[in-house]
Design a protein around this motif. Structure first.
Motif: not given
Length: 323
Positions: A35-49
């Motif tokens: 689970l990730l508490g941010y929408p797709p896009g952005g550095v957090t999503d990019f790194a998590a993926r």
């Protein structure tokens, strides 16, 4: 007949392996939700993926990243904390786990340090302190001196009250002893646009977000918020060179629910370390201003505790309230 009796007796004598232990040893036997508490896009999503994809290869199973934004990441954090501790629901937690308890104490989980099991660190990303080029400053020392000579006249934006870049500003303001006006926005892009247009004079932006504006000359990079230089902007000195000990970053770490069995923590942690030490992935992330960090469960537990204390103290001392 004797041999049959002997076999039956032997099978009875063998200790039964608890189903839970067998399940732990066979983990993961199916896909794992992260689970990730941010929408797709952005550095957090990019790194998590990128990290979860690499972990999946190490584990031989698919890790499915599920974006569940909302309530300052509390939607994802709470769902992970309330999940069964069987290793099939994990959380890419971030700095908000250290901020929310003081900033928004009604959000759940109210105590992430007890509601979640740390597995390992993922990344740290610093913020670029940059200003509009019309401001006659080119260093941290010059910015502090200018702000002191012009109290209350400089407007600094942020992506929202309580966001890490806002807290970096508050930490900078408190440590430097300056009076600047905080202008909260609903998201970083709007604030960055106003900085480009000189409607505000400065702000802290994640490296990935600030770099295009700095490179285009639309803003002027002054310093980096981490205690060390960032590979993506090696020419920017740390604020800590002027304000010793200054270290304000956004981080991400992998967690499970409280009570996650040690064998699963160990296996997930080993796969995470394979991802965060992968040379190709490390290089790719560094180009985005993201430093992968291969810390273990104890390192993540310690970081969460230290940042909960640091940001909590700042929030209380500066009387910061959520919007």
């Amino acid at each position: 007949m004797t041999s049959r009796r002997a076999l039956i007796a032997a099978s009875i004598a063998l200790p039964a392996v608890p189903r839970s232990v067998a399940a732990q040893e066979g983990w993961p036997s199916r896909a794992v939700a992260v689970l990730l508490g941010y929408p797709p896009g952005g550095v957090t999503d990019f790194a998590a993926r990128a990290v979860t994809e690499r972990m999946g290869r190490a584990l031989g199973q698919t890790l499915v990243l599920e974006n569940r934004p909302g309530a300052a990441t509390a939607v994802a954090n709470t769902a992970a904390a309330q999940a069964r501790p069987d290793g099939y629901t994990l959380l890419m937690g971030t700095s908000t786990l250290a901020i929310n308890p003081a900033l928004q104490p009604t959000l759940t989980p109210r105590d992430p340090q007890t509601a979640l099991t740390p597995i390992g660190t993922v990344f740290r990303t610093a913020f670029v302190l940059h200003v509009h080029p019309s401001l006659p400053v080119r260093s941290t020392a010059e910015l502090i001196a200018y702000a002191k000579a012009n109290p209350g006249k400089l407007n600094f934006g942020s992506s929202g009250t309580g966001a890490v870049n806002h807290l970096c500003l508050e930490l900078f303001r408190a440590r430097a002893g300056i009076d600047v006006v905080h202008v909260p926005y609903r998201g970083g892009p709007a604030a960055l646009l106003d900085l480009r247009e000189n409607r505000i004079q400065g702000m802290f932006n994640a490296v990935q977000e600030a770099l295009p504006a700095v490179q285009a000359g639309a803003t002027r990079g002054i310093a980096i918020s981490s205690k060390d230089r960032a590979a993506a902007v090696p020419d920017l000195p740390p604020i800590a060179d002027v304000l010793p000990g200054f270290d304000g970053v956004f981080w991400q770490g992998l967690f499970g629910p409280a009570g996650l069995p040690a064998p699963i923590v160990a296996r997930a942690g080993a796969a995470l370390r394979e991802a965060t030490t992968d040379p190709d992935l490390t290089t790719r992330m560094a180009a985005q201003g993201v430093a992968l960090v291969s810390g273990d469960a104890e390192a993540l537990r310690r970081m969460l505790a230290e940042e909960t204390e640091m940001w909590g103290r700042l929030i209380r001392e500066q009387n910061i309230r959520a919007e």
